[in-house]
Scaffold this motif. Sequence first.
Motif, PDB file in Angstrom:
ATOM      1  N   VAL A  64       0.807  -1.063  -0.065  1.00 33.44           N
ATOM      2  CA  VAL A  64      -0.022  -0.065  -0.137  1.00 33.44           C
ATOM      3  C   VAL A  64       1.014   1.209  -0.055  1.00 33.44           C
ATOM      4  N   VAL A  65       0.446   2.216  -1.008  1.00 41.05           N
ATOM      5  CA  VAL A  65       1.238   3.700  -1.018  1.00 41.05           C
ATOM      6  C   VAL A  65       0.192   4.505  -0.183  1.00 41.05           C
ATOM      7  N   LEU A  66       0.599   5.224   0.929  1.00 36.34           N
ATOM      8  CA  LEU A  66      -0.343   6.295   1.633  1.00 36.34           C
ATOM      9  C   LEU A  66       0.072   7.424   0.912  1.00 36.34           C
ATOM     10  N   LEU A  67      -0.770   7.945   0.269  1.00 37.67           N
ATOM     11  CA  LEU A  67      -0.267   9.162  -0.878  1.00 37.67           C
ATOM     12  C   LEU A  67      -1.097  10.368  -0.768  1.00 37.67           C
ATOM     13  N   ASP A  68      -0.478  11.387  -0.613  1.00 35.96           N
ATOM     14  CA  ASP A  68      -1.013  12.900  -0.537  1.00 35.96           C
ATOM     15  C   ASP A  68      -1.436  13.171  -2.008  1.00 35.96           C
ATOM     16  N   ILE A  69      -2.436  14.060  -2.271  1.00 35.41           N
ATOM     17  CA  ILE A  69      -3.067  14.305  -3.236  1.00 35.41           C
ATOM     18  C   ILE A  69      -2.397  15.066  -4.272  1.00 35.41           C
ATOM     19  N   ARG A  70      -1.139  15.805  -3.923  1.00 34.28           N
ATOM     20  CA  ARG A  70      -0.350  16.507  -5.104  1.00 34.28           C
ATOM     21  C   ARG A  70       1.080  16.644  -4.327  1.00 34.28           C
ATOM     22  N   PHE A  71       1.817  16.769  -5.415  1.00 33.26           N
ATOM     23  CA  PHE A  71       3.167  17.155  -4.883  1.00 33.26           C
ATOM     24  C   PHE A  71       3.920  18.306  -5.654  1.00 33.26           C
ATOM     25  N   ASP A  73       5.838  18.335  -7.948  1.00 32.90           N
ATOM     26  CA  ASP A  73       6.390  17.450  -9.651  1.00 32.90           C
ATOM     27  C   ASP A  73       5.314  17.084 -10.158  1.00 32.90           C
ATOM     28  N   LEU A  74       4.192  16.351  -9.265  1.00 31.58           N
ATOM     29  CA  LEU A  74       3.313  15.480  -9.817  1.00 31.58           C
ATOM     30  C   LEU A  74       2.103  15.671  -9.023  1.00 31.58           C
ATOM     31  N   LEU A  75       1.005  15.192  -9.779  1.00 29.99           N
ATOM     32  CA  LEU A  75      -0.283  15.092  -9.053  1.00 29.99           C
ATOM     33  C   LEU A  75      -0.657  13.486  -8.804  1.00 29.99           C
ATOM     34  N   ALA A  76      -1.404  13.237  -7.815  1.00 28.62           N
ATOM     35  CA  ALA A  76      -1.762  11.770  -7.507  1.00 28.62           C
ATOM     36  C   ALA A  76      -2.247  10.915  -8.622  1.00 28.62           C
ATOM     37  N   PRO A  77      -3.072  11.379  -9.362  1.00 26.70           N
ATOM     38  CA  PRO A  77      -3.407  10.425 -10.420  1.00 26.70           C
ATOM     39  C   PRO A  77      -2.492   9.941 -11.562  1.00 26.70           C
ATOM     40  N   GLU A  78      -1.405  10.637 -11.788  1.00 30.67           N
ATOM     41  CA  GLU A  78      -0.343  10.528 -12.630  1.00 30.67           C
ATOM     42  C   GLU A  78       0.559   9.413 -11.760  1.00 30.67           C
ATOM     43  N   ILE A  79       0.712   9.707 -10.638  1.00 31.65           N
ATOM     44  CA  ILE A  79       1.651   8.862  -9.824  1.00 31.65           C
ATOM     45  C   ILE A  79       1.009   7.488  -9.756  1.00 31.65           C
ATOM     46  N   ILE A  80      -0.310   7.486  -9.313  1.00 35.99           N
ATOM     47  CA  ILE A  80      -0.878   6.053  -9.301  1.00 35.99           C
ATOM     48  C   ILE A  80      -0.844   5.345 -10.667  1.00 35.99           C
ATOM     49  N   THR A  81      -1.181   6.045 -11.890  1.00 37.23           N
ATOM     50  CA  THR A  81      -1.085   5.409 -13.099  1.00 37.23           C
ATOM     51  C   THR A  81       0.395   4.770 -13.151  1.00 37.23           C
ATOM     52  N   GLU A  82       1.390   5.299 -12.837  1.00 41.32           N
ATOM     53  CA  GLU A  82       2.595   4.935 -13.238  1.00 41.32           C
ATOM     54  C   GLU A  82       3.060   3.831 -12.182  1.00 41.32           C
ATOM     55  N   LEU A  83       2.588   4.082 -11.007  1.00 44.19           N
ATOM     56  CA  LEU A  83       2.719   2.976 -10.059  1.00 44.19           C
ATOM     57  C   LEU A  83       2.166   1.635 -10.301  1.00 44.19           C
ATOM     58  N   ARG A  84       0.767   1.750 -10.905  1.00 41.45           N
ATOM     59  CA  ARG A  84       0.079   0.382 -11.201  1.00 41.45           C
ATOM     60  C   ARG A  84       0.746  -0.091 -12.607  1.00 41.45           C
ATOM     61  N   ARG A  85       1.252   0.742 -13.510  1.00 40.03           N
ATOM     62  CA  ARG A  85       1.845   0.339 -14.655  1.00 40.03           C
ATOM     63  C   ARG A  85       3.267  -0.504 -14.415  1.00 40.03           C
ATOM     64  N   PRO A  88       1.287  -3.594 -10.870  1.00 43.49           N
ATOM     65  CA  PRO A  88      -0.232  -3.951 -10.831  1.00 43.49           C
ATOM     66  C   PRO A  88      -0.742  -4.305  -9.222  1.00 43.49           C
ATOM     67  N   ASN A  89       0.272  -4.774  -8.703  1.00 43.60           N
ATOM     68  CA  ASN A  89      -0.241  -5.352  -6.977  1.00 43.60           C
ATOM     69  C   ASN A  89      -0.233  -4.173  -6.229  1.00 43.60           C
ATOM     70  N   THR A  90       0.350  -2.841  -6.451  1.00 40.71           N
ATOM     71  CA  THR A  90       0.632  -1.921  -5.641  1.00 40.71           C
ATOM     72  C   THR A  90      -0.779  -1.231  -5.354  1.00 40.71           C
ATOM     73  N   LYS A  91      -1.192  -1.012  -4.381  1.00 36.17           N
ATOM     74  CA  LYS A  91      -2.522  -0.258  -4.003  1.00 36.17           C
ATOM     75  C   LYS A  91      -2.289   0.866  -3.566  1.00 36.17           C
ATOM     76  N   ALA A  92      -3.051   2.201  -3.700  1.00 40.44           N
ATOM     77  CA  ALA A  92      -2.748   3.477  -3.354  1.00 40.44           C
ATOM     78  C   ALA A  92      -4.102   4.120  -2.662  1.00 40.44           C
ATOM     79  N   VAL A  93      -3.835   4.554  -1.242  1.00 38.13           N
ATOM     80  CA  VAL A  93      -4.785   5.410  -0.577  1.00 38.13           C
ATOM     81  C   VAL A  93      -4.447   6.746  -0.819  1.00 38.13           C
ATOM     82  N   ILE A  94      -5.412   7.398  -0.975  1.00 43.28           N
ATOM     83  CA  ILE A  94      -5.277   8.956  -0.739  1.00 43.28           C
ATOM     84  C   ILE A  94      -5.376   9.418   0.541  1.00 43.28           C
TER      85      ILE A  94
END
Length: 211
Positions: A64-71, A73-85, A88-94
């Motif tokens: 699990v990645v406990l993930l802030d909504i924005r940084f 350099d990047l926003l959470a949606p782009e980070i999640i997309t790349e993590l899953r790419r 695929p087993n990594t899960k994110a919680v905002i």
Amino acid sequence: MDVKRNTGARRNSSPVRVLVADRHPVVRYGMSLLLSSSPSFSLVGSAGTGGEVIELGACNHPDVVLLDIRFRDLLAPEIITELRRRDPNTKAVIFTASPEHAAVQAAMNAGARGVLPKNADRGDIVRALSAVSSGDRLPQPPRRRKGLGLITTREYEVLRRVALGQSNPEIAAAMFLSINTVKGYLQNTLRKLGARNRIEAITKARSLDLL
């Protein structure tokens, strides 16, 4: 905390591997202390930028990645997309102080497994991370409310892609919209933010913590 159950959930006694990712050092420190004090969790990294999240996620393969909504350099949606790419087993919680932020729904659309408010107590955090690691989902966050001076989720999605440097045709293709519809969303956003052009809209959105 109620969660949506998944019958194919991960069920074993090994500690949940967690990566803490937040732009605020004090939040990273506090969450690291909380997780390190529990035998149910194993802290595999702490990240303060989007690039660090992706790099540590690829190297350490957290559950699990406990993930802030924005940084910065990047926003959470782009980070999640790349993590899953990459895994695929990594899960994110905002993890956010603003569960109704327009970016939250975009993060859910990208594959986040739920949202935790930053004022959640220790028990809720522990239960949520354990549930998500087992394949469950947290309750859906409330949709961004429309109102005076606020942009809608769709308007936010267009603005977010503008901030990433995408052209109107690229945005239209990514969102399965017509170019005229994209232009309409962008014009509405400019008007609501009191901006004259894209650059000014991005600057004002960042000052309002929208990006």
